[in-house]
Design a protein around this motif. Structure first.
Motif, PDB file in Angstrom:
ATOM      1  N   SER A   1      -8.499  -6.352  -6.561  1.00 26.09           N
ATOM      2  CA  SER A   1      -7.710  -5.151  -6.833  1.00 26.09           C
ATOM      3  C   SER A   1      -6.237  -5.396  -6.529  1.00 26.09           C
ATOM      4  O   SER A   1      -5.353  -5.015  -7.304  1.00 26.09           O
ATOM      5  CB  SER A   1      -8.230  -3.986  -5.991  1.00 26.09           C
ATOM      6  OG  SER A   1      -7.447  -2.836  -6.168  1.00 26.09           O
ATOM      7  N   SER A   2      -5.973  -6.071  -5.399  1.00 28.68           N
ATOM      8  CA  SER A   2      -4.587  -6.393  -5.033  1.00 28.68           C
ATOM      9  C   SER A   2      -3.968  -7.335  -6.051  1.00 28.68           C
ATOM     10  O   SER A   2      -2.789  -7.205  -6.394  1.00 28.68           O
ATOM     11  CB  SER A   2      -4.556  -7.036  -3.642  1.00 28.68           C
ATOM     12  OG  SER A   2      -5.059  -6.159  -2.657  1.00 28.68           O
ATOM     13  N   GLU A   3      -4.779  -8.261  -6.548  1.00 30.09           N
ATOM     14  CA  GLU A   3      -4.301  -9.214  -7.557  1.00 30.09           C
ATOM     15  C   GLU A   3      -3.855  -8.471  -8.813  1.00 30.09           C
ATOM     16  O   GLU A   3      -2.803  -8.771  -9.390  1.00 30.09           O
ATOM     17  CB  GLU A   3      -5.403 -10.210  -7.888  1.00 30.09           C
ATOM     18  CG  GLU A   3      -5.016 -11.239  -8.936  1.00 30.09           C
ATOM     19  CD  GLU A   3      -6.156 -12.181  -9.268  1.00 30.09           C
ATOM     20  OE1 GLU A   3      -5.885 -13.262  -9.809  1.00 30.09           O
ATOM     21  OE2 GLU A   3      -7.320 -11.836  -8.992  1.00 30.09           O
ATOM     22  N   GLN A   4      -4.629  -7.484  -9.230  1.00 27.23           N
ATOM     23  CA  GLN A   4      -4.283  -6.701 -10.418  1.00 27.23           C
ATOM     24  C   GLN A   4      -2.994  -5.906 -10.202  1.00 27.23           C
ATOM     25  O   GLN A   4      -2.131  -5.842 -11.080  1.00 27.23           O
ATOM     26  CB  GLN A   4      -5.427  -5.748 -10.766  1.00 27.23           C
ATOM     27  CG  GLN A   4      -6.672  -6.457 -11.290  1.00 27.23           C
ATOM     28  CD  GLN A   4      -7.833  -5.504 -11.536  1.00 27.23           C
ATOM     29  OE1 GLN A   4      -7.773  -4.345 -11.161  1.00 27.23           O
ATOM     30  NE2 GLN A   4      -8.889  -6.010 -12.159  1.00 27.23           N
TER      31      GLN A   4
ATOM     32  N   GLN B   1       3.867 -17.386  -8.781  1.00 21.19           N
ATOM     33  CA  GLN B   1       3.094 -18.619  -8.679  1.00 21.19           C
ATOM     34  C   GLN B   1       2.568 -18.812  -7.260  1.00 21.19           C
ATOM     35  O   GLN B   1       1.410 -19.210  -7.059  1.00 21.19           O
ATOM     36  CB  GLN B   1       3.963 -19.818  -9.088  1.00 21.19           C
ATOM     37  CG  GLN B   1       3.192 -21.132  -9.157  1.00 21.19           C
ATOM     38  CD  GLN B   1       4.068 -22.290  -9.632  1.00 21.19           C
ATOM     39  OE1 GLN B   1       5.188 -22.085 -10.099  1.00 21.19           O
ATOM     40  NE2 GLN B   1       3.566 -23.503  -9.505  1.00 21.19           N
ATOM     41  N   THR B   2       3.408 -18.506  -6.258  1.00 18.17           N
ATOM     42  CA  THR B   2       3.003 -18.676  -4.869  1.00 18.17           C
ATOM     43  C   THR B   2       1.886 -17.706  -4.496  1.00 18.17           C
ATOM     44  O   THR B   2       0.876 -18.100  -3.899  1.00 18.17           O
ATOM     45  CB  THR B   2       4.202 -18.461  -3.928  1.00 18.17           C
ATOM     46  OG1 THR B   2       5.229 -19.392  -4.271  1.00 18.17           O
ATOM     47  CG2 THR B   2       3.800 -18.670  -2.484  1.00 18.17           C
ATOM     48  N   VAL B   3       2.072 -16.428  -4.848  1.00 20.11           N
ATOM     49  CA  VAL B   3       1.070 -15.410  -4.521  1.00 20.11           C
ATOM     50  C   VAL B   3      -0.247 -15.708  -5.234  1.00 20.11           C
ATOM     51  O   VAL B   3      -1.326 -15.611  -4.642  1.00 20.11           O
ATOM     52  CB  VAL B   3       1.586 -14.005  -4.904  1.00 20.11           C
ATOM     53  CG1 VAL B   3       0.468 -12.970  -4.800  1.00 20.11           C
ATOM     54  CG2 VAL B   3       2.737 -13.604  -3.997  1.00 20.11           C
ATOM     55  N   GLN B   4      -0.171 -16.083  -6.507  1.00 26.85           N
ATOM     56  CA  GLN B   4      -1.387 -16.374  -7.262  1.00 26.85           C
ATOM     57  C   GLN B   4      -2.132 -17.554  -6.653  1.00 26.85           C
ATOM     58  O   GLN B   4      -3.377 -17.569  -6.608  1.00 26.85           O
ATOM     59  CB  GLN B   4      -1.040 -16.674  -8.722  1.00 26.85           C
ATOM     60  CG  GLN B   4      -2.267 -16.746  -9.637  1.00 26.85           C
ATOM     61  CD  GLN B   4      -3.012 -15.437  -9.707  1.00 26.85           C
ATOM     62  OE1 GLN B   4      -2.439 -14.409 -10.008  1.00 26.85           O
ATOM     63  NE2 GLN B   4      -4.303 -15.461  -9.406  1.00 26.85           N
ATOM     64  N   THR B   5      -1.399 -18.540  -6.161  1.00 24.48           N
ATOM     65  CA  THR B   5      -2.014 -19.692  -5.513  1.00 24.48           C
ATOM     66  C   THR B   5      -2.798 -19.260  -4.280  1.00 24.48           C
ATOM     67  O   THR B   5      -3.934 -19.696  -4.057  1.00 24.48           O
ATOM     68  CB  THR B   5      -0.936 -20.711  -5.114  1.00 24.48           C
ATOM     69  OG1 THR B   5      -0.342 -21.240  -6.303  1.00 24.48           O
ATOM     70  CG2 THR B   5      -1.533 -21.861  -4.326  1.00 24.48           C
ATOM     71  N   GLU B   6      -2.192 -18.406  -3.453  1.00 25.83           N
ATOM     72  CA  GLU B   6      -2.860 -17.931  -2.240  1.00 25.83           C
ATOM     73  C   GLU B   6      -4.091 -17.101  -2.595  1.00 25.83           C
ATOM     74  O   GLU B   6      -5.146 -17.234  -1.965  1.00 25.83           O
ATOM     75  CB  GLU B   6      -1.889 -17.099  -1.398  1.00 25.83           C
ATOM     76  CG  GLU B   6      -0.720 -17.886  -0.839  1.00 25.83           C
ATOM     77  CD  GLU B   6      -1.166 -19.010   0.094  1.00 25.83           C
ATOM     78  OE1 GLU B   6      -2.195 -18.832   0.795  1.00 25.83           O
ATOM     79  OE2 GLU B   6      -0.508 -20.062   0.110  1.00 25.83           O
ATOM     80  N   ILE B   7      -3.963 -16.233  -3.595  1.00 23.08           N
ATOM     81  CA  ILE B   7      -5.094 -15.405  -4.014  1.00 23.08           C
ATOM     82  C   ILE B   7      -6.244 -16.268  -4.529  1.00 23.08           C
ATOM     83  O   ILE B   7      -7.409 -16.054  -4.171  1.00 23.08           O
ATOM     84  CB  ILE B   7      -4.647 -14.390  -5.093  1.00 23.08           C
ATOM     85  CG1 ILE B   7      -3.774 -13.307  -4.456  1.00 23.08           C
ATOM     86  CG2 ILE B   7      -5.852 -13.746  -5.779  1.00 23.08           C
ATOM     87  CD1 ILE B   7      -3.184 -12.328  -5.450  1.00 23.08           C
TER      88      ILE B   7
ATOM     89  N   GLU C   1     -18.079  -9.796  -0.045  1.00 22.82           N
ATOM     90  CA  GLU C   1     -17.953  -9.186  -1.372  1.00 22.82           C
ATOM     91  C   GLU C   1     -16.975  -8.013  -1.360  1.00 22.82           C
ATOM     92  O   GLU C   1     -16.224  -7.809  -2.319  1.00 22.82           O
ATOM     93  CB  GLU C   1     -19.327  -8.747  -1.870  1.00 22.82           C
ATOM     94  CG  GLU C   1     -20.202  -9.929  -2.285  1.00 22.82           C
ATOM     95  CD  GLU C   1     -21.564  -9.507  -2.808  1.00 22.82           C
ATOM     96  OE1 GLU C   1     -21.990  -8.366  -2.488  1.00 22.82           O
ATOM     97  OE2 GLU C   1     -22.209 -10.321  -3.504  1.00 22.82           O
ATOM     98  N   GLN C   2     -16.965  -7.251  -0.263  1.00 27.27           N
ATOM     99  CA  GLN C   2     -15.996  -6.162  -0.144  1.00 27.27           C
ATOM    100  C   GLN C   2     -14.567  -6.708  -0.077  1.00 27.27           C
ATOM    101  O   GLN C   2     -13.655  -6.187  -0.721  1.00 27.27           O
ATOM    102  CB  GLN C   2     -16.306  -5.334   1.110  1.00 27.27           C
ATOM    103  CG  GLN C   2     -17.543  -4.470   0.990  1.00 27.27           C
ATOM    104  CD  GLN C   2     -17.895  -3.756   2.287  1.00 27.27           C
ATOM    105  OE1 GLN C   2     -17.073  -3.704   3.213  1.00 27.27           O
ATOM    106  NE2 GLN C   2     -19.113  -3.240   2.373  1.00 27.27           N
ATOM    107  N   SER C   3     -14.400  -7.750   0.716  1.00 26.04           N
ATOM    108  CA  SER C   3     -13.068  -8.371   0.820  1.00 26.04           C
ATOM    109  C   SER C   3     -12.633  -8.945  -0.515  1.00 26.04           C
ATOM    110  O   SER C   3     -11.463  -8.857  -0.900  1.00 26.04           O
ATOM    111  CB  SER C   3     -13.090  -9.483   1.884  1.00 26.04           C
ATOM    112  OG  SER C   3     -13.393  -8.967   3.157  1.00 26.04           O
ATOM    113  N   LEU C   4     -13.588  -9.531  -1.244  1.00 27.97           N
ATOM    114  CA  LEU C   4     -13.289 -10.113  -2.553  1.00 27.97           C
ATOM    115  C   LEU C   4     -12.879  -9.023  -3.542  1.00 27.97           C
ATOM    116  O   LEU C   4     -11.947  -9.209  -4.335  1.00 27.97           O
ATOM    117  CB  LEU C   4     -14.514 -10.869  -3.068  1.00 27.97           C
ATOM    118  CG  LEU C   4     -14.335 -11.794  -4.274  1.00 27.97           C
ATOM    119  CD1 LEU C   4     -13.246 -12.822  -4.022  1.00 27.97           C
ATOM    120  CD2 LEU C   4     -15.658 -12.490  -4.593  1.00 27.97           C
TER     121      LEU C   4
END
Length: 420
Positions: free
Chosen positions: A389-392, A315-321, A381-384
């Motif tokens: 990818s990190s989120e996945q 939940q914490t990581v998803q919030t930051e992402i 856009e590159q950072s996004l």
């Protein structure tokens, strides 16, 4: 009973109903029962509140009957909305309530908060404290839940700050909405109690900051309860009343949509509560086992602890992402708007120049479509893309961890059934 955020708001909304004693309180299209109204308060101070018990048990019932009550919900009603009629016409049924709520409580308390505190509080706050204290005494075995909105939030905040140390463990959960922050009005002793309730995640103070009523929040100010900013929609300057009455709130599968700050705090709260619950379960296992745990109990508790921490982390990581994704998208739009305005301004100031001459003049100062728009947008856009990818990858990792934990829990259905 566990309620969703949306159901808790429905419970708080019931404070504005005119219930009678013995009447049942239901939410979620009358599918879920909160309990029975065992006490209706309409005090000379202006306080209006309801005491709801899981089964109807009058405050005048025998001690044995009152000891059977397991859950009590206290609802503090907010202010009666002022109108031209109920302000000016003494014959209007709401005339007394409006004067009591606004003249004797809301306005004096608002002035106190804006001035940084006061040595005394209004009689309504004090009588609300007595209501909660009486409920704790009348139903000595019950867990207590408290709700309040607007003025009702102030009443609930003050009542909770006055709970005795011996009764703090009996506060199951408290949920207050859209009320001014009364922390500055509390005595040093009351502040200690409020801080303890806040750090133990017993009280949650939800605020839509687009509403004009909740004064005294932000800038690191302390609050009664964990301060949860709501990600609300602004309804417009002519819809202040609807904004105040939860009108800007949004839900996602029953969960209230809050800001990044609110999500992170709720993640910590959920993890903390789950770990505290496991600690109680561990003590029960230890007591029943003569001071030790069986190997299956140890494995089960370890798996459940890992499960709680993993969920909180997710939940914490998803919030930051989510926050970063939103920021990148906003910056991309800002870059497009900046280039659009740059062109417009250049054309206005260089109206006697050709478009090529305008672009050459801008380029001489390194103001080009590339520097203003293309380069920043490409970088964002590159950072996004990296972020997505990190989120996945994180989602897959946490899913694998969760599946391993669930598999372990499935090996001992008896303990799992005992916990859930």
């Amino acid at each position: 009973m566990h309620y969703s955020d949306e159901e808790r708001v429905q419970i708080a909304e019931k404070e504005y109903r005119n219930y009678s004693e013995k009447e049942i309180v239901k939410i979620n299209s009358n599918k879920i029962s909160v309990g029975y109204v065992s006490q209706v308060n309409d005090k000379p101070t202006g306080e209006q509140s309801f005491v709801i018990t899981n089964d109807y048990v009058s405050p005048d019932a025998s001690l044995k009957e009152r000891e059977s009550v397991r859950e009590v919900t206290v609802l503090y009603r907010g202010s009666t909305a002022p109108t031209v009629t109920n302000i000016l016409n003494p014959l209007d049924p709401d005339f007394k309530d409006v004067r009591s709520d606004w003249v004797k409580n809301d306005l004096p308390t608002a002035i106190q908060i804006l001035n940084g505190g006061a040595p005394t509080v209004t009689p309504q706050l004090k009588s609300s404290s007595e209501t909660l204290e009486d409920a704790l005494k009348l139903y000595p075995n019950a867990k207590i839940n408290v709700y309040g909105h607007s003025l009702g939030s102030m009443n609930a905040q003050y009542a909770l700050a006055n709970v005795s140390k011996s009764s703090l463990e009996r506060i199951e959960g408290s949920y207050v909405y859209q009320g001014p922050n009364i922390y500055s009005l509390l005595s040093p002793e009351q502040r200690l109690t409020a801080d303890q309730l806040t750090t133990s995640y017993k009280v949650f103070n939800y605020i839509d900051q687009k509403d004009l009523v909740p004064l005294g929040y932000g800038d690191g100010k302390k609050t009664v309860g964990a301060f949860i900013p709501v990600e609300a929609t602004f309804l417009g300057m002519f819809s202040a009343g609807a904004q105040h009455m939860w009108g800007g709130y949004h839900y996602k599968k029953g969960a209230l949509v809050t800001t990044t700050e609110g999500n992170a705090l709720l993640a910590k709260a959920n993890t903390s509560k789950e770990l505290a619950r496991l600690d109680i379960l561990k003590q029960k296992f230890s007591t029943s086992g003569g001071g030790s745990l069986s190997s299956s109990q140890e494995i089960f508790l370890d798996a459940m602890e890992a499960r709680a921490i993993t969920r909180g982390y997710k939940q914490t990581v998803q919030t930051e992402i989510d926050g970063l994704k939103k920021w990148f998208k906003t910056e991309i739009e800002n870059a497009r708007e900046l280039w659009k305005h740059t062109q417009s301004d250049a054309e206005r100031w260089g109206e006697h120049l050709t478009m090529n001459e305008i672009m050459e003049t801008l380029a001489s100062s390194n103001v080009t479509k590339g520097t203003i728009l293309n380069e920043p947008v490409n970088e964002y856009e590159q950072s996004l893309a990296v972020l997505k990818s990190s989120e996945q990858e994180i989602t897959i990792l946490l899913k694998n961890i969760q599946e391993a934990i669930d598999k372990q829990l499935a090996t001992d259905k008896e303990l799992a059934n005992f916990y859930f």
